[in-house]
Motif scaffolding. Structure first.
Motif, PDB file in Angstrom:
ATOM      1  N   PRO A 114     -38.603   6.466 -35.870  1.00  0.00           N
ATOM      2  CA  PRO A 114     -39.793   7.127 -35.331  1.00  0.00           C
ATOM      3  C   PRO A 114     -39.546   8.533 -34.805  1.00  0.00           C
ATOM      4  O   PRO A 114     -40.423   9.394 -34.895  1.00  0.00           O
ATOM      5  CB  PRO A 114     -40.240   6.184 -34.205  1.00  0.00           C
ATOM      6  N   GLY A 136     -48.842  10.474 -39.340  1.00  0.00           N
ATOM      7  CA  GLY A 136     -48.958   9.459 -38.302  1.00  0.00           C
ATOM      8  C   GLY A 136     -48.428   9.957 -36.967  1.00  0.00           C
ATOM      9  O   GLY A 136     -49.021   9.700 -35.903  1.00  0.00           O
ATOM     10  N   ARG A 137     -47.322  10.686 -37.007  1.00  0.00           N
ATOM     11  CA  ARG A 137     -46.769  11.259 -35.777  1.00  0.00           C
ATOM     12  C   ARG A 137     -47.727  12.289 -35.169  1.00  0.00           C
ATOM     13  O   ARG A 137     -47.912  12.339 -33.943  1.00  0.00           O
ATOM     14  CB  ARG A 137     -45.415  11.908 -36.061  1.00  0.00           C
ATOM     15  N   GLY A 184     -50.515  10.539 -33.386  1.00  0.00           N
ATOM     16  CA  GLY A 184     -50.061  10.034 -32.103  1.00  0.00           C
ATOM     17  C   GLY A 184     -49.954  11.121 -31.046  1.00  0.00           C
ATOM     18  O   GLY A 184     -50.358  10.932 -29.886  1.00  0.00           O
ATOM     19  N   LEU A 185     -49.455  12.277 -31.432  1.00  0.00           N
ATOM     20  CA  LEU A 185     -49.329  13.389 -30.488  1.00  0.00           C
ATOM     21  C   LEU A 185     -50.689  13.938 -30.069  1.00  0.00           C
ATOM     22  O   LEU A 185     -50.895  14.248 -28.889  1.00  0.00           O
ATOM     23  CB  LEU A 185     -48.479  14.503 -31.113  1.00  0.00           C
ATOM     24  N   TRP A 232     -53.516  12.274 -30.013  1.00  0.00           N
ATOM     25  CA  TRP A 232     -54.125  11.303 -29.103  1.00  0.00           C
ATOM     26  C   TRP A 232     -53.504  11.414 -27.706  1.00  0.00           C
ATOM     27  O   TRP A 232     -54.219  11.469 -26.698  1.00  0.00           O
ATOM     28  CB  TRP A 232     -53.941   9.872 -29.619  1.00  0.00           C
ATOM     29  N   ALA A 233     -52.170  11.414 -27.631  1.00  0.00           N
ATOM     30  CA  ALA A 233     -51.482  11.428 -26.340  1.00  0.00           C
ATOM     31  C   ALA A 233     -51.822  12.687 -25.551  1.00  0.00           C
ATOM     32  O   ALA A 233     -52.114  12.617 -24.345  1.00  0.00           O
ATOM     33  CB  ALA A 233     -49.971  11.321 -26.544  1.00  0.00           C
ATOM     34  N   GLY A 237     -54.997   4.436 -28.570  1.00  0.00           N
ATOM     35  CA  GLY A 237     -53.571   4.742 -28.654  1.00  0.00           C
ATOM     36  C   GLY A 237     -52.735   3.497 -28.902  1.00  0.00           C
ATOM     37  O   GLY A 237     -51.767   3.524 -29.667  1.00  0.00           O
ATOM     38  N   GLY A 288     -52.991   2.614 -32.448  1.00  0.00           N
ATOM     39  CA  GLY A 288     -52.193   3.539 -33.245  1.00  0.00           C
ATOM     40  C   GLY A 288     -50.718   3.156 -33.240  1.00  0.00           C
ATOM     41  O   GLY A 288     -50.043   3.208 -34.279  1.00  0.00           O
ATOM     42  N   GLY A 289     -50.199   2.779 -32.068  1.00  0.00           N
ATOM     43  CA  GLY A 289     -48.805   2.344 -32.002  1.00  0.00           C
ATOM     44  C   GLY A 289     -48.573   1.068 -32.798  1.00  0.00           C
ATOM     45  O   GLY A 289     -47.560   0.938 -33.499  1.00  0.00           O
ATOM     46  N   GLN A 307     -50.254   0.178 -35.349  1.00  0.00           N
ATOM     47  CA  GLN A 307     -50.364   0.552 -36.761  1.00  0.00           C
ATOM     48  C   GLN A 307     -49.043   1.081 -37.306  1.00  0.00           C
ATOM     49  O   GLN A 307     -48.665   0.790 -38.451  1.00  0.00           O
ATOM     50  CB  GLN A 307     -51.466   1.604 -36.935  1.00  0.00           C
ATOM     51  N   GLY A 308     -48.317   1.838 -36.500  1.00  0.00           N
ATOM     52  CA  GLY A 308     -47.011   2.334 -36.935  1.00  0.00           C
ATOM     53  C   GLY A 308     -46.035   1.199 -37.189  1.00  0.00           C
ATOM     54  O   GLY A 308     -45.306   1.195 -38.186  1.00  0.00           O
TER      55      GLY A 308
END
Length: 384
Positions: free
Chosen positions: A72, A124-125, A128-129, A131-132, A156, A159-160, A162-163
């Motif tokens: 990741p 995907g990363r 995540g960024l 969203w965060a 969020g 999303g995690g 999903q990864g």
């Protein structure tokens, strides 16, 4: 003496508005930055749509197994020199996909599929960024509307999850008996992507109106129409999962004929499995049966969606009727697009357009459902 007033004149028209805060007690307190949050969610929505599209291209180009490790953090950097590229290629050469299907692949061809999968993971990363960063900003500055912290935090968490499911899906093609990812894991992965997309769309629609407006609108909800649109939504979700099964085993190329499948209504050898196994696996792994199921579900969904649209014609709210009109139009368009895709043996471009059509239809169904739950009331003059 006061002049006569028209019987169509709105009560209180022209009167001086009452002093004080507007919107009622329910809107007092922390209203939050609803507009800014909608913009943030719209960016996330666009990124998730791009993620679905890139994921579809990754699957259709057989690129999903090119990266054989889940890193990741460090995986954000691609190979930087020829030695690193060779090392990644050697890892891929140990996979069943290479040994059974791609033994003639060279390093140049490997780089092509590697970039598709790397781009998919990188996107995907980014999601995540984004969203965060947005959540932390709105939470730290106390701009989240009351009652929305848990909903946005849940995005969020999904999303995690999903990864992790994405790697679980990839792992099925690295050590299992299949040369591609397991189709049922692909269906779960795509299904969660559409759940995330649907939640974002619903939140954007809800944040467009004040809480007091939503509460008042819900008093006029059309329960039967809401139930019908909920049924269409569930039907669409099932069809999305079936579409993932089709893509997972390239079943869209199995019978490029319509309305029959080959020369019959039901595909020949529908329950045949080359490696044997329980009959139930044919519903996931037999291309003819998987495509047949997807076709039949599509016909049933189209009929049910048209019934919901027909019932919506009796709605007293123009905005609700319009929302169901758009849903019905896209239902027809997606059905036609599916037939065209099958007749051309599911080429890359048509397969991608069909997948994006599912995204559009999904959002339009949710919009119609939202209108049934929270109608936009219009006066006799048409003003909202």
């Amino acid at each position: 003496m006061a002049g006569k007033r028209s019987i169509f004149e709105d009560v209180g028209q022209g009167a001086k508005p009452a002093e004080g805060p507007q919107g009622g007690m329910i809107d007092k307190g922390r209203g939050g930055a609803r507009g800014a949050i909608r913009v943030w969610l719209a960016v996330l929505f666009a990124l998730v749509v791009a993620m679905i599209a890139v994921g579809g291209l990754t699957r259709l180009t057989d690129s999903g197994l090119s990266i054989t490790e889940w890193r990741p953090i460090t995986g954000a950097l691609p190979p930087m020199d020829e030695a690193a590229w060779q090392a990644e290629f050697e890892k891929y050469q140990e996979s069943p996909e290479f040994q059974i299907q791609n033994r003639l692949m060279d390093l140049a061809a490997f780089k092509t599929i590697y970039w598709w999968e790397w781009g998919h993971r990188q996107l995907g990363r980014v999601i995540g960024l984004v969203w965060a960063a947005g959540f932390v900003f709105f939470w730290a500055t106390k701009r989240l509307p009351a009652g929305w912290t848990g909903r946005l935090l849940g995005l969020g968490a999904l999303g995690g999850l999903q990864g992790a499911i994405g790697w679980w899906m990839v792992a099925s093609g690295l050590t299992g008996r299949m040369v591609d990812v397991a189709s049922y894991r692909l269906a779960i992965h795509l299904g969660i992507a559409f759940v995330i997309l649907g939640l974002i769309a619903w939140y954007i629609l809800s944040l467009a109106r004040r809480d007091s407006e939503l509460l008042q609108a819900r008093r006029s909800r059309e329960a039967k129409l809401f139930a019908l649109s909920t049924g269409v939504m569930h039907f669409a979700f099932l069809q999305i999962l079936l579409g993932a099964l089709v893509a997972g085993i390239d079943a869209g190329r199995a019978f490029p004929t319509w309305p029959l499948m080959g020369e019959s209504f039901f595909p020949a050898d529908a329950f045949y499995l080359p490696d044997g196994g329980p009959v139930v696996l044919a519903f996931f792994e037999n291309p003819g049966l998987v495509q047949f199921t997807h076709r039949m579900a599509g016909y049933l969904m189209f009929a049910f969606g048209l019934f919901a649209w027909w019932r919506a014609r009796g709605s007293a709210h123009p905005a609700t009727r319009t929302a169901f009109d758009w849903m019905a139009a896209m239902l027809f368009g997606q059905l036609v697009l599916g037939i065209v895709t099958v007749l051309h043996a599911a080429p890359l471009a048509l397969g991608l357009v069909h997948q994006l059509g599912a995204v559009v239809l999904w959002v339009l169904i949710l919009r119609a459902r939202h209108r049934a739950q929270y109608p936009i009331v219009a006066t006799i003059r048409g003003r909202k």
